[in-house]
Design a protein around this motif. Structure first.
Motif, PDB file in Angstrom:
ATOM      1  N   GLU A 159      -6.149   7.344  -4.836  1.00 22.00           N
ATOM      2  CA  GLU A 159      -6.079   8.923  -4.622  1.00 22.00           C
ATOM      3  C   GLU A 159      -4.672   9.448  -4.599  1.00 22.00           C
ATOM      4  O   GLU A 159      -4.313  10.371  -5.133  1.00 22.00           O
ATOM      5  CB  GLU A 159      -6.764   9.195  -3.332  1.00 22.00           C
ATOM      6  N   ARG A 160      -3.821   8.431  -3.917  1.00 20.09           N
ATOM      7  CA  ARG A 160      -2.427   8.937  -3.587  1.00 20.09           C
ATOM      8  C   ARG A 160      -1.718   9.068  -5.154  1.00 20.09           C
ATOM      9  O   ARG A 160      -0.945   9.643  -5.452  1.00 20.09           O
ATOM     10  CB  ARG A 160      -1.649   7.921  -2.819  1.00 20.09           C
ATOM     11  N   HIS A 161      -1.877   8.109  -5.911  1.00 22.85           N
ATOM     12  CA  HIS A 161      -1.421   7.911  -7.049  1.00 22.85           C
ATOM     13  C   HIS A 161      -1.852   8.852  -8.359  1.00 22.85           C
ATOM     14  O   HIS A 161      -1.168   9.585  -9.124  1.00 22.85           O
ATOM     15  CB  HIS A 161      -1.811   6.479  -7.915  1.00 22.85           C
TER      16      HIS A 161
ATOM     17  N   ALA B  23      -8.164   4.863  -1.183  1.00 21.27           N
ATOM     18  CA  ALA B  23      -6.961   5.573  -0.783  1.00 21.27           C
ATOM     19  C   ALA B  23      -5.694   5.521  -1.444  1.00 21.27           C
ATOM     20  O   ALA B  23      -4.850   6.452  -2.095  1.00 21.27           O
ATOM     21  CB  ALA B  23      -6.628   5.293   0.727  1.00 21.27           C
ATOM     22  N   PHE B  24      -5.324   4.499  -2.185  1.00 20.60           N
ATOM     23  CA  PHE B  24      -4.291   3.894  -3.010  1.00 20.60           C
ATOM     24  C   PHE B  24      -4.471   4.576  -4.339  1.00 20.60           C
ATOM     25  O   PHE B  24      -3.334   5.300  -4.830  1.00 20.60           O
ATOM     26  CB  PHE B  24      -4.285   2.623  -3.320  1.00 20.60           C
TER      27      PHE B  24
ATOM     28  N   THR C 118      -2.767  12.167  -7.068  1.00 18.58           N
ATOM     29  CA  THR C 118      -2.340  13.037  -6.657  1.00 18.58           C
ATOM     30  C   THR C 118      -0.820  13.156  -7.154  1.00 18.58           C
ATOM     31  O   THR C 118      -0.194  14.299  -7.182  1.00 18.58           O
ATOM     32  CB  THR C 118      -2.113  13.397  -5.159  1.00 18.58           C
ATOM     33  N   LYS C 119      -0.123  12.047  -7.291  1.00 18.99           N
ATOM     34  CA  LYS C 119       1.362  12.205  -7.830  1.00 18.99           C
ATOM     35  C   LYS C 119       1.408  11.881  -9.279  1.00 18.99           C
ATOM     36  O   LYS C 119       2.574  11.914  -9.789  1.00 18.99           O
ATOM     37  CB  LYS C 119       1.984  10.996  -7.215  1.00 18.99           C
TER      38      LYS C 119
ATOM     39  N   LEU D 138       4.858   3.416  -4.474  1.00 20.27           N
ATOM     40  CA  LEU D 138       4.322   4.413  -5.710  1.00 20.27           C
ATOM     41  C   LEU D 138       4.805   3.630  -6.869  1.00 20.27           C
ATOM     42  O   LEU D 138       5.733   3.759  -7.116  1.00 20.27           O
ATOM     43  CB  LEU D 138       4.755   5.793  -5.327  1.00 20.27           C
TER      44      LEU D 138
ATOM     45  N   GLN E 266       0.627  -1.216   0.053  1.00 17.28           N
ATOM     46  CA  GLN E 266      -0.055  -0.052   0.017  1.00 17.28           C
ATOM     47  C   GLN E 266       0.952   1.230  -0.034  1.00 17.28           C
ATOM     48  O   GLN E 266       0.416   2.154  -0.472  1.00 17.28           O
ATOM     49  CB  GLN E 266      -0.917  -0.115   1.273  1.00 17.28           C
ATOM     50  N   ASN E 267       2.204   1.354   0.571  1.00 18.93           N
ATOM     51  CA  ASN E 267       2.907   2.382   0.477  1.00 18.93           C
ATOM     52  C   ASN E 267       3.662   2.661  -0.722  1.00 18.93           C
ATOM     53  O   ASN E 267       4.762   3.535  -0.671  1.00 18.93           O
ATOM     54  CB  ASN E 267       3.709   2.447   1.764  1.00 18.93           C
TER      55      ASN E 267
END
Length: 193
Positions: free
Chosen positions: A96-98, A93-94, A100-101, A69, A66-67
């Motif tokens: 959304e993080r990708h 959440a996974f 954002t990046k 990238l 999960q952490n």
């Protein structure tokens, strides 16, 4: 590594009920192109139940990775599979993080509507999906095309466009080595890109 290029890394998110044909074609094409693929089960174990009962196991669980990238995240369709992805807060959440990046978000078949649009992750972007599912969600702008690219979002309509979808993703992920992608399309006699 070939030509001193950094190996690209893609995650494929699978949940019970996923469309195995879509997942396997995508994984196959990525690996042929020397793109590292982590097949991630979004369930409690790596053993998964597929749409048509083909036995498939993931490399890891999403919880294990999960952490990490990735350069791209792919989701296949399958009615139950996309329901399971969409209902999993860790998956959202996974993603959304990708997003954002500004990593590539690659949705095939129903995952465009039932995971991305359903969770308002498209932010009005153009996308495609199968089965008329776009009518159920207000997020995103549906395009009646086989494959749609809008920024870092790549979507495909369904199983029949799996190769076109996979090679489109590959062209973006390997934008510094398009020749390799084109060579592979010829090597497997795929001439629709």
């Amino acid at each position: 590594m070939e030509n001193n290029q950094i190996t690209k890394h893609v995650a494929v998110l699978l949940a019970d009920g996923f469309e195995e044909g879509e997942a396997v074609v995508f994984i196959d094409i990525m690996r042929r192109l020397d793109i590292k693929v982590d097949v991630l089960s979004c369930m409690k174990t790596t053993a998964l139940e597929t749409y048509f009962e083909t036995r498939i196991s993931a490399d890891y669980t999403l919880k294990d990775k999960q952490n990490v990238l990735y350069d791209a995240v792919m989701m296949p369709g399958g009615p139950k599979g996309t329901d399971n992805l969409s209902a999993n807060p860790m998956v959202i959440a996974f993603l959304e993080r990708h997003i954002t990046k500004e990593k590539y978000i690659c949705a095939l078949c129903s995952s465009g509507a039932k995971v991305l649009a359903a969770n308002n992750l498209l932010n009005g972007r153009n996308y495609t999906t199968g089965g008329g599912l776009e009518k159920k969600f207000s997020d995103g702008t549906f395009q009646d095309k086989k494959v749609v690219v809008d920024g870092h979002f790549i979507s495909g309509k369904g199983l029949g466009v799996s190769f076109e979808f996979a090679f489109t993703v590959a062209k973006y992920v390997l934008s510094d080595n398009i020749e390799k992608v084109e060579w592979q399309t010829q090597h497997i006699y795929f001439d629709h890109i």
